[in-house]
Design a protein around this motif. Sequence first.
Motif, PDB file in Angstrom:
ATOM      1  N   PHE A  37     110.334  74.964 139.718  1.00 48.41           N
ATOM      2  CA  PHE A  37     110.983  76.142 139.178  1.00 48.41           C
ATOM      3  C   PHE A  37     111.779  76.780 140.306  1.00 48.41           C
ATOM      4  CE2 PHE A  37     109.065  76.994 134.966  1.00 48.41           C
ATOM      5  CZ  PHE A  37     108.154  75.966 134.932  1.00 48.41           C
ATOM      6  N   ARG A  38     112.708  77.628 139.949  1.00 50.56           N
ATOM      7  CA  ARG A  38     113.433  78.363 140.972  1.00 50.56           C
ATOM      8  C   ARG A  38     113.640  79.807 140.531  1.00 50.56           C
ATOM      9  NH1 ARG A  38     119.412  75.438 140.566  1.00 50.56           N
ATOM     10  NH2 ARG A  38     120.028  76.318 138.540  1.00 50.56           N
ATOM     11  N   GLU A  46     113.035  80.132 136.518  1.00 53.71           N
ATOM     12  CA  GLU A  46     113.471  79.169 135.523  1.00 53.71           C
ATOM     13  C   GLU A  46     113.009  77.762 135.875  1.00 53.71           C
ATOM     14  OE1 GLU A  46     117.623  78.309 135.176  1.00 53.71           O
ATOM     15  OE2 GLU A  46     118.001  78.489 137.326  1.00 53.71           O
ATOM     16  N   GLY A  47     112.704  77.001 134.857  1.00 54.33           N
ATOM     17  CA  GLY A  47     112.327  75.607 135.055  1.00 54.33           C
ATOM     18  C   GLY A  47     113.540  74.778 135.434  1.00 54.33           C
ATOM     19  N   VAL A  48     113.402  73.981 136.465  1.00 52.52           N
ATOM     20  CA  VAL A  48     114.495  73.147 136.946  1.00 52.52           C
ATOM     21  C   VAL A  48     114.279  71.700 136.535  1.00 52.52           C
ATOM     22  CG1 VAL A  48     115.687  72.276 138.990  1.00 52.52           C
ATOM     23  CG2 VAL A  48     114.915  74.661 138.915  1.00 52.52           C
ATOM     24  N   ALA A  49     113.141  71.147 136.901  1.00 52.79           N
ATOM     25  CA  ALA A  49     112.839  69.752 136.586  1.00 52.79           C
ATOM     26  C   ALA A  49     111.331  69.563 136.605  1.00 52.79           C
ATOM     27  CB  ALA A  49     113.504  68.795 137.571  1.00 52.79           C
ATOM     28  N   ILE A  50     110.836  68.902 135.576  1.00 54.13           N
ATOM     29  CA  ILE A  50     109.402  68.681 135.412  1.00 54.13           C
ATOM     30  C   ILE A  50     109.172  67.229 135.055  1.00 54.13           C
ATOM     31  CG2 ILE A  50     107.333  69.335 134.133  1.00 54.13           C
ATOM     32  CD1 ILE A  50     108.444  71.627 135.779  1.00 54.13           C
ATOM     33  N   TYR A  94     112.626  77.879 145.598  1.00 50.57           N
ATOM     34  CA  TYR A  94     112.143  76.812 144.736  1.00 50.57           C
ATOM     35  C   TYR A  94     110.632  76.694 144.876  1.00 50.57           C
ATOM     36  CZ  TYR A  94     116.859  75.249 143.641  1.00 50.57           C
ATOM     37  OH  TYR A  94     118.148  75.191 143.162  1.00 50.57           O
ATOM     38  N   TYR A  95     109.960  76.676 143.722  1.00 49.80           N
ATOM     39  CA  TYR A  95     108.504  76.623 143.697  1.00 49.80           C
ATOM     40  C   TYR A  95     108.034  75.350 142.995  1.00 49.80           C
ATOM     41  CZ  TYR A  95     108.721  81.621 144.697  1.00 49.80           C
ATOM     42  OH  TYR A  95     108.967  82.849 145.264  1.00 49.80           O
ATOM     43  N   CYS A  96     107.089  74.677 143.616  1.00 54.62           N
ATOM     44  CA  CYS A  96     106.414  73.581 142.946  1.00 54.62           C
ATOM     45  C   CYS A  96     105.351  74.161 142.021  1.00 54.62           C
ATOM     46  CB  CYS A  96     105.763  72.672 143.973  1.00 54.62           C
ATOM     47  SG  CYS A  96     104.921  71.245 143.241  1.00 54.62           S
ATOM     48  N   ASP A 109     104.990  80.534 132.526  1.00 59.41           N
ATOM     49  CA  ASP A 109     103.655  81.073 132.259  1.00 59.41           C
ATOM     50  C   ASP A 109     102.700  80.027 131.714  1.00 59.41           C
ATOM     51  OD1 ASP A 109     104.509  82.907 129.176  1.00 59.41           O
ATOM     52  OD2 ASP A 109     104.660  80.797 129.723  1.00 59.41           O
ATOM     53  N   ASP A 110     103.168  78.801 131.528  1.00 58.63           N
ATOM     54  CA  ASP A 110     102.305  77.713 131.062  1.00 58.63           C
ATOM     55  C   ASP A 110     101.858  76.815 132.205  1.00 58.63           C
ATOM     56  OD1 ASP A 110     102.363  75.180 128.465  1.00 58.63           O
ATOM     57  OD2 ASP A 110     101.017  76.884 128.743  1.00 58.63           O
ATOM     58  N   TYR A 111     102.035  77.270 133.429  1.00 62.83           N
ATOM     59  CA  TYR A 111     101.617  76.509 134.601  1.00 62.83           C
ATOM     60  C   TYR A 111     100.571  77.312 135.372  1.00 62.83           C
ATOM     61  CZ  TYR A 111     105.253  73.163 133.690  1.00 62.83           C
ATOM     62  OH  TYR A 111     106.010  72.186 133.096  1.00 62.83           O
ATOM     63  N   ASN A 112      99.510  76.619 135.796  1.00 58.95           N
ATOM     64  CA  ASN A 112      98.386  77.293 136.427  1.00 58.95           C
ATOM     65  C   ASN A 112      98.464  77.344 137.946  1.00 58.95           C
ATOM     66  OD1 ASN A 112      97.182  75.402 133.973  1.00 58.95           O
ATOM     67  ND2 ASN A 112      96.465  77.521 133.917  1.00 58.95           N
ATOM     68  N   TYR A 113      99.178  76.373 138.515  1.00 61.90           N
ATOM     69  CA  TYR A 113      99.148  76.223 139.969  1.00 61.90           C
ATOM     70  C   TYR A 113     100.557  76.281 140.537  1.00 61.90           C
ATOM     71  CZ  TYR A 113      94.655  74.467 138.464  1.00 61.90           C
ATOM     72  OH  TYR A 113      93.429  74.349 137.859  1.00 61.90           O
ATOM     73  N   TRP A 114     100.675  76.947 141.682  1.00 62.14           N
ATOM     74  CA  TRP A 114     101.988  77.156 142.293  1.00 62.14           C
ATOM     75  C   TRP A 114     101.917  76.936 143.798  1.00 62.14           C
ATOM     76  CZ3 TRP A 114     106.271  78.170 139.389  1.00 62.14           C
ATOM     77  CH2 TRP A 114     106.049  78.481 138.051  1.00 62.14           C
TER      78      TRP A 114
END
Length: 124
Positions: A37-38, A46-50, A94-96, A109-114
């Motif tokens: 996300f970035r 915002e989601g960039v690539a998953i 940019y965040y993993c 908000d559907d991701y638990n780990y950052w």
Amino acid sequence: QVQLVESGGGSVQAGGSLRLSCAASGFSSSSNRMGWFRQAPGKEREGVAIIVTGVGRKFHADSVKGRFTISQENAKNTVYLQMNSLKPEDTAMYYCAAGARFGSMSRADDYNYWGQGTQVTVSS
């Protein structure tokens, strides 16, 4: 305990390339959603690539399609984001992120780990 360790990022001129890496540990499942996300100042994350690891299903935001590519290296539990043809508007932190296998690909908000985040700055 899940941990995400990011590397890469930095400053480049427009048109340049960077590669981000995210190494994961502590997952109990061999298949998870992982990606990037970035967030730019004053904007929403915002989601960039998953990618769904072990399955290979991918999501790329419309704004990066054809320029960014997400990939995985299962043996290292690592996900990569190759960013080409960078634009000034790609400048952001940019965040993993990681979450269980099933869930939204692009909702933060559907991701638990950052991860801790890595700065990408693109100058014109």
